[in-house]
Motif scaffolding. Structure first.
Motif, mmCIF file in Angstrom:
data_model
loop_
_atom_site.group_PDB
_atom_site.id
_atom_site.type_symbol
_atom_site.label_atom_id
_atom_site.label_comp_id
_atom_site.label_asym_id
_atom_site.label_seq_id
_atom_site.Cartn_x
_atom_site.Cartn_y
_atom_site.Cartn_z
ATOM 1 N N ASP A 535 -12.766 -19.591 -6.198
ATOM 2 C CA ASP A 535 -11.651 -19.657 -5.448
ATOM 3 C C ASP A 535 -10.788 -18.375 -5.438
ATOM 4 O OD1 ASP A 535 -11.311 -22.582 -5.922
ATOM 5 O OD2 ASP A 535 -10.426 -22.518 -7.959
ATOM 6 N N GLU A 536 -9.700 -18.490 -4.411
ATOM 7 C CA GLU A 536 -9.042 -17.220 -4.087
ATOM 8 C C GLU A 536 -8.840 -16.314 -5.319
ATOM 9 O OE1 GLU A 536 -5.223 -15.717 -1.328
ATOM 10 O OE2 GLU A 536 -5.773 -17.861 -1.402
ATOM 11 N N PRO A 537 -9.276 -14.967 -5.079
ATOM 12 C CA PRO A 537 -8.819 -14.260 -6.237
ATOM 13 C C PRO A 537 -7.447 -13.653 -6.222
ATOM 14 C CG PRO A 537 -10.048 -12.924 -4.610
ATOM 15 C CD PRO A 537 -9.879 -14.339 -4.153
ATOM 16 N N GLY A 538 -7.287 -13.200 -7.529
ATOM 17 C CA GLY A 538 -5.843 -12.678 -7.640
ATOM 18 C C GLY A 538 -6.110 -11.105 -7.805
ATOM 19 N N GLU A 539 -5.109 -9.969 -7.763
ATOM 20 C CA GLU A 539 -5.217 -8.824 -8.232
ATOM 21 C C GLU A 539 -5.169 -8.658 -9.764
ATOM 22 O OE1 GLU A 539 -3.692 -5.730 -5.755
ATOM 23 O OE2 GLU A 539 -2.774 -7.270 -4.358
ATOM 24 N N LEU A 540 -6.140 -7.901 -10.339
ATOM 25 C CA LEU A 540 -6.230 -7.716 -11.723
ATOM 26 C C LEU A 540 -5.372 -6.392 -12.491
ATOM 27 C CD1 LEU A 540 -10.113 -8.743 -12.278
ATOM 28 C CD2 LEU A 540 -7.855 -9.901 -12.169
ATOM 29 N N PHE A 541 -5.320 -5.728 -11.557
ATOM 30 C CA PHE A 541 -4.602 -4.544 -11.930
ATOM 31 C C PHE A 541 -3.437 -4.191 -11.320
ATOM 32 C CE2 PHE A 541 -8.979 -3.633 -13.155
ATOM 33 C CZ PHE A 541 -8.792 -3.412 -14.605
ATOM 34 N N GLU A 542 -1.984 -3.668 -11.714
ATOM 35 C CA GLU A 542 -0.864 -3.599 -11.349
ATOM 36 C C GLU A 542 -0.490 -1.862 -11.024
ATOM 37 O OE1 GLU A 542 3.769 -4.768 -11.588
ATOM 38 O OE2 GLU A 542 2.091 -5.920 -12.505
ATOM 39 N N LYS A 543 -0.124 -1.552 -10.060
ATOM 40 C CA LYS A 543 0.216 -0.170 -10.047
ATOM 41 C C LYS A 543 1.470 0.256 -10.940
ATOM 42 C CE LYS A 543 1.203 3.485 -6.458
ATOM 43 N NZ LYS A 543 1.487 3.729 -5.170
ATOM 44 N N ILE A 544 1.376 1.400 -11.585
ATOM 45 C CA ILE A 544 2.521 1.913 -12.323
ATOM 46 C C ILE A 544 3.346 2.851 -11.535
ATOM 47 C CG2 ILE A 544 3.302 3.271 -14.410
ATOM 48 C CD1 ILE A 544 0.656 2.346 -15.643
ATOM 49 N N GLU A 545 4.747 2.338 -11.235
ATOM 50 C CA GLU A 545 5.397 3.269 -10.398
ATOM 51 C C GLU A 545 6.037 4.443 -10.818
ATOM 52 O OE1 GLU A 545 5.541 2.626 -7.323
ATOM 53 O OE2 GLU A 545 4.542 0.515 -7.445
ATOM 54 N N ASP A 546 6.125 5.407 -9.957
ATOM 55 C CA ASP A 546 6.881 6.844 -10.589
ATOM 56 C C ASP A 546 8.279 6.592 -11.432
ATOM 57 O OD1 ASP A 546 4.627 8.129 -9.314
ATOM 58 O OD2 ASP A 546 5.912 8.574 -7.651
ATOM 59 N N ASP A 547 9.156 5.874 -10.847
ATOM 60 C CA ASP A 547 10.204 5.471 -11.584
ATOM 61 C C ASP A 547 10.089 5.099 -12.889
ATOM 62 O OD1 ASP A 547 9.497 3.042 -10.684
ATOM 63 O OD2 ASP A 547 11.577 2.481 -9.960
ATOM 64 N N ARG A 548 9.072 4.211 -13.086
ATOM 65 C CA ARG A 548 8.648 3.587 -14.713
ATOM 66 C C ARG A 548 8.414 4.728 -15.313
ATOM 67 N NH1 ARG A 548 9.025 0.917 -18.658
ATOM 68 N NH2 ARG A 548 7.497 -0.808 -19.145
ATOM 69 N N VAL A 549 7.476 5.656 -14.813
ATOM 70 C CA VAL A 549 6.972 6.795 -15.656
ATOM 71 C C VAL A 549 8.304 7.737 -16.017
ATOM 72 C CG1 VAL A 549 5.593 8.932 -15.696
ATOM 73 C CG2 VAL A 549 4.428 6.656 -14.681
ATOM 74 N N ALA A 550 8.942 7.915 -15.196
ATOM 75 C CA ALA A 550 10.172 8.882 -15.345
ATOM 76 C C ALA A 550 11.015 8.153 -16.429
ATOM 77 C CB ALA A 550 10.841 8.814 -14.278
ATOM 78 N N GLU A 551 11.222 6.891 -16.336
ATOM 79 C CA GLU A 551 12.105 6.168 -17.395
ATOM 80 C C GLU A 551 11.372 6.289 -18.900
ATOM 81 O OE1 GLU A 551 12.869 1.563 -18.588
ATOM 82 O OE2 GLU A 551 12.222 1.973 -16.632
#
Length: 706
Positions: A535-551
């Protein structure tokens, strides 16, 4: 035990240093447990019969002290932490085949049996020794009830270990200027009769044992100095109530029962936990005696600060009691936080629960801890570095290749195209499989992870080079061939990456409609054809955003500042001596000190600094210098030429892993001759563990540092 390449015909057991049942788990602990779990999984992908066992270390003075402070029974106190560990480890995909504890019946009986055997064989004797005593508290002070100065290096020592200096094991009575941790008053030494294990009788055996030991170089080399200095016999009893009783009802001078030193019963848990697993599944499936009394393969993954116990005391005990010895011992380096040592009193740590509460997948941390630096090298954790690793390698390389190739396959072919794998791709996958085999046999989980990631990188380059989206109309057969190759690469990456990121690999396995559990797959399955349809695949990894890291970074800094400003910090540091102890269990894997060398008062001018010719170098080769305990000969490329450098890093680094490493070199250092080898320059390193200085970016070899 064999020294054949894995997989062998003998059953194997992988262990990790026992977590001390005395406090919360953090990422320093997890580095060892995750690394050992990945190693065990990797062995299984090779086809090696292997299990992973561990248990909580329930005994020792810190448990007794903290239980007393809380007004609870030591067993109840330790069991509560044990239960928490059993709940936490699976959340990080740490999959123990058996997880026991040192206070259970199996370990108690087996420990006493081994001690009786050592006694019967003539390796145990009585001796009067000096034991610290607190007159105000009217009690003797075993182990961590006493603090003072190390007699060997002068650093601060806690009870039975110089944990802030040379890391030597210390016998009762050796700590100088003893102070009671109960009252804070000076302690005095009084004579007591205790039991000693005659480790000195095993000097020749231990030298031969270390010669054949696999694992990391620090686990082999560091103990040699202790043997050369002359092994000291080991006091194996203590004046306290909490622990395993010395067999046959032995008592101290007052008639009280003697208990065994925590470091006697803690490693026996490795055997006990294996035995419990065998009893649960049956000896036909796994025979613990074949491993521990026969020719099985035993591998220990431990913290660097408990090398002596595992490379000296433990194999001597096993030899004296007629048990099998470890094939390999791999010692991890420390973890720092934002370039600074752990301070739990100042809340400078990333706690296991905290990581999960932030919503991150455990496989992200598993990947970071196993592929950042070699196993025995120190690793600095920061949320910035974590983000860079996840976004660059898991999202940008692995996840990007998986998603783009499988999505194209689904939309154009409803799965795997009907074509054969090209010779180029087959050879590239076979090469990656070979790299994994080699790295498992070198005890390098970093290498295993890199083999998988580099195969994904090849996949990205392959699909980009062939541009199948341009071929679907003009050369449909060629397009099908390219996508067939890409699906095969995606499956292979999943198989190779499973030991490091088991959940994410299983997700990919399911997305391509493979049956069963990817944990049951073997390396050869990477070349087996994927299912025709998925079937259609999904994305397995999600990017970590800069504002999340700053927090996250701000949260950590606020916690550290708040704890540091607390008026009770000094008292907390004193309590930390007890609460953060890893006495007979796993090293915390963290540098745990704020005691840095004072800044120099004398300043130098800018002109003086300009006279230092500091260059970026790259280590081309590294080998130990014969007859020198600490020295290694390096060949370092500094752009203009290759220099021969002698450095005191032989026991602190795995020399085989250094080639290709960038370093910082003082090029205009006067030449010197050490052990007959000329040194033409000096590489720069930080701290007692010789943390090699390098560059953060892509500075060219030979570039001058200003």
């Amino acid at each position: 035990m064999s020294h054949d390449e894995f997989p062998t015909d003998e059953p194997a057991v992988v262990t990790c240093g026992l977590p001390y049942a005395n406090g919360d788990l953090h990422i320093g602990h997890l580095r060892g447990y995750i690394g050992a779990d990945a190693f065990n999984r990797a062995l299984e992908t090779l086809g090696q019969e292997s299990i992973y066992v561990c248990g909580s270390d329930m005994h020792g003075t810190p448990v007794a002290v903290n239980a007393e402070q809380q007004g609870v029974d030591p067993e109840d106190f330790a069991v509560e932490w044990h239960d928490q560990y059993e709940e936490t480890f699976p959340k990080f995909n740490v999959d123990f085949d058996n997880y026991g504890h040192t206070h259970d019946e199996t370990n108690t009986e087996l420990t006493q049996e081994i001690v009786r055997t050592l006694d019967d064989e003539g390796y145990i004797y009585e001796k009067e020794i000096q034991v610290a005593y607190d007159p105000e508290a009217d009690q003797y002070l075993p182990d961590r009830y006493v603090e003072g100065t190390c007699p060997y290096c002068g650093a601060k020592a806690r009870g039975d270990e110089c944990d802030e200096g040379c890391q030597r094991h210390l016998e009762p009575g050796e700590v100088e200027d003893p102070t009671s941790t109960i009252t804070g008053n000076p302690a005095e030494y009084r004579e007591r009769t205790h039991k000693f294990f005659e480790v000195s009788e095993f000097s020749d055996f231990l030298t031969e044992f270390l010669d054949g030991l696999e694992g990391t170089s620090n686990a082999r080399n560091q103990p040699r100095q202790w043997i050369e200095d002359g092994l000291q016999d080991w006091c194996i009893t203590r004046d306290m109530d909490w622990g395993i009783d010395y067999p046959n009802g032995e008592t101290d001078d007052s008639g009280d029962d003697l208990v065994l030193y925590v470091w006697v019963d803690a490693p026996v848990e490795y055997i006990s936990s294996t035995k419990q697993y065998s009893e649960r599944v049956g000896t036909d499936e796994y025979d613990w005696e074949q491993v521990w009394k026969g020719d099985g393969e035993i591998m220990h993954i431990i913290g660097r600060d408990i090398i002596q116990h595992h490379s000296i005391f433990w194999p001597a005990m096993l030899e004296g009691a007629n048990y099998n010895k470890p094939r390999g011992i791999a010692a991890t380096g420390f973890i720092t936080i934002n370039g600074k040592g752990l301070s739990t009193s100042r809340n400078r740590a990333i706690w296991a629960k905290e990581y999960l509460d932030e919503g991150f997948h455990p496989d992200l941390l598993r990947y970071y801890l196993t592929t950042t630096g070699g196993l025995q090298q120190d690793v600095d954790f920061s949320w910035d570095a974590f983000q860079e690793k996840v976004n660059g390698e898991l999202v940008g390389t692995v996840g990007n290749f998986w998603y783009r190739s499988l999505l194209f396959a689904y939309r154009n072919y409803e799965g795997t195209p009907e074509a054969d794998v090209s010779e180029e791709v087959r050879e590239r996958i076979e090469g990656a499989i070979g790299d994994v085999r080699e790295n498992v046999n070198d005890y390098s989980m970093r290498g295993v992870g890199q083999a998988a990631t580099q195969l994904a990188q090849f996949g990205n380059e392959y699909i980009q080079r062939n541009e199948p989206w341009k071929l679907t109309d003009e050369e449909p057969e060629k397009a099908a061939q390219v996508i067939r190759d890409c699906v095969q690469i995606a499956k292979a990456v999943a198989v190779l990456l499973e030991p490091i990121t088991p959940d994410k690999a299983q997700e990919l396995w399911a997305q391509i409609d493979e049956d069963g559990d990817i944990a049951d797959a073997r390396l050869e399955d990477a070349l087996e054809a994927p299912p025709r349809n998925f079937d259609e695949p999904g994305e397995l990894f999600e990017k970590i955003e800069d504002d999340r890291v700053a927090e996250l970074t701000e949260k950590l800094e606020e916690r550290v500042d708040a704890a540091s400003d607390d008026d009770d910090t000094a008292a907390a540091d004193a309590a930390e001596t007890e609460s953060d102890d890893t006495d007979a269990g796993e090293s915390e894997g963290m540098a745990d000190t704020d005691d840095l060398e004072a800044l120099a008062d004398e300043r130098i001018s800018f002109d003086d600094f300009q006279e230092l010719d500091i260059r970026v170098g790259r280590i081309e080769s590294a080998e130990g210098i014969e007859d020198a305990d600490d020295l290694a000969r390096l060949e370092v490329d500094i752009g203009f030429e290759t220099r021969q450098i002698v450095a005191g890093i032989k026991q602190l680094h795995d020399l085989d892993e250094l080639p290709g490493t960038k370093c910082v070199l003082l090029a205009n250092m006067e030449k010197a001759e050490l052990f007959g080898v000329e040194s033409n320059g000096m590489i720069l390193a930080a701290g007692e563990e010789a943390d090699l200085l390098t560059t953060h970016g892509d500075a060219d070899v030979g570039e001058k540092i200003k």
